[in-house]
Scaffold this active site. Sequence first.
Site, PDB file in Angstrom:
ATOM      1  N   SER A  55      36.536 -23.535 -16.407  1.00 57.63           N
ATOM      2  CA  SER A  55      37.907 -23.685 -16.395  1.00 57.63           C
ATOM      3  C   SER A  55      38.444 -23.722 -17.679  1.00 57.63           C
ATOM      4  O   SER A  55      38.143 -24.564 -18.450  1.00 57.63           O
ATOM      5  CB  SER A  55      38.449 -24.452 -15.316  1.00 57.63           C
ATOM      6  OG  SER A  55      37.945 -24.064 -14.054  1.00 57.63           O
TER       7      SER A  55
HETATM    8  N1  SAH Z   1      33.996 -26.579 -12.482  1.00 57.98           N
HETATM    9  C1  SAH Z   1      33.162 -25.470 -13.131  1.00 57.98           C
HETATM   10  C2  SAH Z   1      34.095 -24.239 -13.102  1.00 57.98           C
HETATM   11  C3  SAH Z   1      33.557 -23.539 -11.981  1.00 57.98           C
HETATM   12  S1  SAH Z   1      33.883 -22.027 -11.702  1.00 57.98           S
HETATM   13  C4  SAH Z   1      33.025 -26.157 -14.523  1.00 57.98           C
HETATM   14  O1  SAH Z   1      33.660 -26.897 -15.337  1.00 57.98           O
HETATM   15  O2  SAH Z   1      32.349 -25.138 -15.359  1.00 57.98           O
HETATM   16  C5  SAH Z   1      33.652 -21.864  -9.979  1.00 57.98           C
HETATM   17  C6  SAH Z   1      32.292 -22.042  -9.212  1.00 57.98           C
HETATM   18  O3  SAH Z   1      32.286 -22.396  -8.079  1.00 57.98           O
HETATM   19  C7  SAH Z   1      31.431 -20.895  -9.612  1.00 57.98           C
HETATM   20  O4  SAH Z   1      30.292 -21.453 -10.295  1.00 57.98           O
HETATM   21  C8  SAH Z   1      31.069 -20.820  -8.434  1.00 57.98           C
HETATM   22  O5  SAH Z   1      29.585 -20.112  -8.177  1.00 57.98           O
HETATM   23  C9  SAH Z   1      31.040 -21.832  -7.276  1.00 57.98           C
HETATM   24  N2  SAH Z   1      31.209 -21.469  -6.087  1.00 57.98           N
HETATM   25  C10 SAH Z   1      31.691 -20.586  -5.452  1.00 57.98           C
HETATM   26  N3  SAH Z   1      31.911 -20.770  -3.988  1.00 57.98           N
HETATM   27  C11 SAH Z   1      30.929 -22.053  -3.899  1.00 57.98           C
HETATM   28  C12 SAH Z   1      30.392 -22.803  -2.642  1.00 57.98           C
HETATM   29  N4  SAH Z   1      30.907 -22.357  -1.307  1.00 57.98           N
HETATM   30  N5  SAH Z   1      29.735 -23.661  -2.679  1.00 57.98           N
HETATM   31  C13 SAH Z   1      29.414 -24.144  -4.324  1.00 57.98           C
HETATM   32  N6  SAH Z   1      29.899 -23.570  -5.201  1.00 57.98           N
HETATM   33  C14 SAH Z   1      30.611 -22.671  -5.115  1.00 57.98           C
END
Ligand code: SAH
Length: 227
Positions: free
Chosen positions: A52
């Site tokens: 993000s």
């Molecule tokens: N907080 C992260 C940004 C993540 S983007 C950072 O600082 O880099 C959102 C993430 O959520 C992605 O990696 C995606 O694979 C994950 N995601 C989506 N659905 C999910 C679920 N049901 N359980 C765990 N992770 C999930």
Amino acid sequence: MVATQLRARGVRDEKVLAAMGEVPREQFVPVERRPMAYDDAPLPIGEGQTISQPYIVAFMIEALALKGGEKALEIGAGSGYAAAVLGRICGDVYAVERIERLAAAAAKTLRETGVENVHVRFADGSGGWPDHAPYDAILVSAGAPSISEALQRQLAVGGRMVVPVGDHPRAQELVRVTRASENEFVRERIADVRFVPLIGEAGWARDAPDIAQTAGGGRTLFLKSRL
Ligand code: SAH
């Protein structure tokens, strides 16, 4: 980054500003993206996912109103960056990621950057991580179709959850849920946001058409109101 992207836009919580200044964001982005690590934007981290924008990380964590020392849960660990920022403030952070390669890379980066209080699990986190509940704070870092009852139930009384919710997989309202008492949950809409979709049991179906077509999105944060 802290001065121009965060402080100048109204992030006031000194704990959040300090944590954002301490975590080396460049370590959490792919090598070829390191020159852009402190840009005012989200960046691709592989597998169609993004780290993000710094401001949205700070905004969401500020909305959790942490005092320090809390037990926190993050759903969607991605690169591990937001979990590392949370880890600077909280006592322990439990972070769940559904893509195995990202979960493994996040755990490795966290280890390499000396973070010892963030625990990464490879799993569908849409239903939370009940083993360590209740949590004082829950950060959902992917867009959910609705607020999961299971996640709400994993909040401690007095605890807060920040979650992007919307009926489109890639456009959401950021909602803060405060567990006011055993059966009372207060919801506030705090911003309009664009997150990659939360995929899983209590999230979007993996093969929903919007998800298949637009992997890699997630760009702009439109703020509706300040806290
Ligand atoms: N907080 C992260 C940004 C993540 S983007 C950072 O600082 O880099 C959102 C993430 O959520 C992605 O990696 C995606 O694979 C994950 N995601 C989506 N659905 C999910 C679920 N049901 N359980 C765990 N992770 C999930």
